[in-house]
Write an enzyme that holds these catalytic residues in place. Structure first.
Site, PDB file in Angstrom:
ATOM      1  N   CYS A  57       2.937  -0.983  -5.230  1.00 27.14           N
ATOM      2  CA  CYS A  57       2.323  -0.367  -4.051  1.00 27.14           C
ATOM      3  C   CYS A  57       1.927  -1.445  -3.023  1.00 27.14           C
ATOM      4  CB  CYS A  57       1.136   0.496  -4.476  1.00 27.14           C
ATOM      5  SG  CYS A  57       0.674   1.757  -3.245  1.00 27.14           S
ATOM      6  N   HIS A  93       2.839   4.059  -9.078  1.00 22.60           N
ATOM      7  CA  HIS A  93       1.792   3.651 -10.012  1.00 22.60           C
ATOM      8  C   HIS A  93       1.993   4.364 -11.341  1.00 22.60           C
ATOM      9  CE1 HIS A  93      -0.799   1.402  -7.296  1.00 22.60           C
ATOM     10  NE2 HIS A  93      -0.737   2.379  -6.413  1.00 22.60           N
TER      11      HIS A  93
END
Length: 493
Positions: free
Chosen positions: A334, A431
């Site tokens: 991310c 994630h």
């Protein structure tokens, strides 16, 4: 409602343990935290974001996580400001002073979420935030006594004996509360005890005498707490993760994670740290990147440009480039993925003044930060092995560039992420991908092979291990807490 004499007294863990234990008695239990402050968030089944601790507590109850379990989430971006998430959706950024004025308006939304949970449960276990003793924050409070009064719920006060001064903290908290607030507290728990419980019998009696509260139990230190996702970054240090590591193995893989000032979604680290033969170290930026690191993992960030600046100021950009030149592996997740690219642009001033900053230049990609936040659970495949992955997206920003032609993942038939030509640098937006056992094993074996290390003969089933720890936690809490008295207090509401 469990309220603490301070932060980090173990309220989150106690709620999870109570939830599992009371669910085991056949009750429909739900967790609830009116207001949380954490950058470790989870995507809920209903498509919003909540604190990771409430997602774990939902798991303890055996139910999907919902935005109504944590209706107000503050995600710190600066020392004085945070992103405000209400019932799972971002409602802007607020300064601390402005938030205090906004809290009374948020109480209606908090009560709406509480009512929804209560309508489907036999018991709602509510977790406070910080401490009700912070009477300077009492005006407009929605996290502790303000909520307890509005919802008319009884309170159990939790003290942490491990930090010392537990008698003073429990007695002192009662001393500064208003009479109506004191009347709402029905009992106390002493948490994190080490040693012979008989040695603290007089202390418990003295607390009960001075406060007039029921003694509901003395909870011993729970060693396996380190195997559960942490609520906030205060628990992220090398000592904690060293407990999970097999550092003495000659063939161990060393993964180093820089402790970014606004590190986010750091539960990505837990499955790796739990693996036999992996030593995972979260390292302060004040310390140099160790030369024996096999992998550097750049984690998520709530303020990518600011954290990238902190990396540079500490000289970690130079260390990372040297690590890559030595043939080391780097993975970015991310915000960490965004940092690995050539440029990060923030034309709308989402993280502060509008600007563009150069990235680390390890991947041929560029990122534009955009106002819309993507929140969704995802299923994908490892582009190289085809191994299935499940995870979630929780980010702002769009990343493109020639590096994406060699993707890290395949998501809904589309390329996701990027991998360098030598396959030593990689990143993506997903994630939670390391909770997928087969992928985690394939990824670790791939890195081990590249580093000349032998494959590990052991493996863990991560989700099953989490549930096993929650089961042990439930037994641990049930053996030391008067559950029948807890239920009597709840029924008397």
């Amino acid at each position: 409602m469990l309220q603490g004499t301070g932060s980090d007294v173990g309220k989150s863990l106690l709620v999870a343990g109570l939830a599992r234990a009371l669910t085991g008695r056949g009750l429909r239990v739900r967790p609830f935290k009116p207001q949380n402050m954490s950058n470790n968030a989870a995507v809920s089944a209903d498509g919003g974001e909540i604190g990771r601790a409430q997602a774990l507590q939902a798991r303890a109850c055996g139910v999907p996580a919902s935005v109504h379990m944590n209706p107000v989430l503050l995600k710190p971006q600066t020392e004085i400001g945070a992103q405000l998430v209400v019932q799972g959706r971002v409602e802007g950024t607020v300064a601390a002073s402005a938030y205090r004025e906004r809290k009374p308006q948020l109480l209606r939304r908090v009560m709406e979420s509480f009512a929804r949970l209560a309508s489907e449960a036999d018991l709602v276990l509510v977790e406070g935030a910080g401490s009700p003793a912070e009477i300077n924050l009492r005006a407009g409070d929605i996290a502790n006594m303000g909520f307890a009064a509005a919802a008319d719920v009884p309170v159990v006060l939790v003290g942490d004996i491990d930090r010392g001064g537990v008698i003073a903290s429990l007695v002192g908290t009662m001393a500064v509360l208003e009479p109506d607030e004191k009347a709402r507290i029905r009992g106390f728990l002493v948490n994190k005890f080490r040693g012979d419980a008989l040695l603290f019998a007089d202390g418990r009696a003295e607390i009960a005498r001075r406060t007039g509260l029921a003694d509901l139990g003395l909870v011993p230190w729970f060693e396996d707490a380190v195997r559960l996702p942490a609520e906030d970054a205060a628990g992220l240090d090398s000592r904690t993760y060293a407990l999970r590591a097999a550092a003495s193995r000659n063939d161990r893989l060393k993964i180093v994670v820089p402790h970014l000032p606004r590190i986010a979604n750091f539960d990505d680290l837990d499955p790796l740290a739990a693996e036999p033969g992996v030593m995972l170290e979260v390292r302060a930026l004040a310390h140099v990147l160790p030369a024996d690191a096999d992998v550097v993992l750049l984690p998520g960030s709530k303020a990518t440009l600011s954290d990238l600046g902190a990396l540079r100021q500490a000289g970690w950009d130079i260390d990372l480039l040297a690590h890559a030149r030595r043939g080391g592996h780097v993975i970015g997740l991310c915000g960490g993925y965004q940092m690995l690219g050539r440029n990060i642009a923030d034309p709308n001033g989402i993280e502060g003044p509008a600007r563009t900053a150069p990235g680390l230049g390890l991947l041929e990609v560029d990122t534009i930060l955009e106002p819309h936040k993507i929140l969704r659970e995802r299923r994908a495949q490892d582009a190289r092995s085809g191994t299935p992955i499940r995870g979630y997206e929780i980010h702002i920003g769009r990343t493109t560039g020639p590096g994406c032609a060699q993707p890290f993942l395949v998501l809904d038939g589309q390329a996701e992420g990027a991998v360098s030509r030598d396959q030593r640098i990689e990143g993506c937006y997903i994630h939670g991908l390391f909770t997928s056992d087969a992928f985690r094993r394939a990824w670790l074996d791939r890195v081990r092979a590249a580093r000349g290390l032998s494959h590990s003969d052991t493996a863990i089933a991560y989700d099953a291990s989490l549930d096993a720890v929650l089961d042990r936690l439930a037994d641990h809490v049930a053996a030391s807490v008067d559950l029948d008295c807890i239920l009597e207090i709840a029924r008397a509401r």
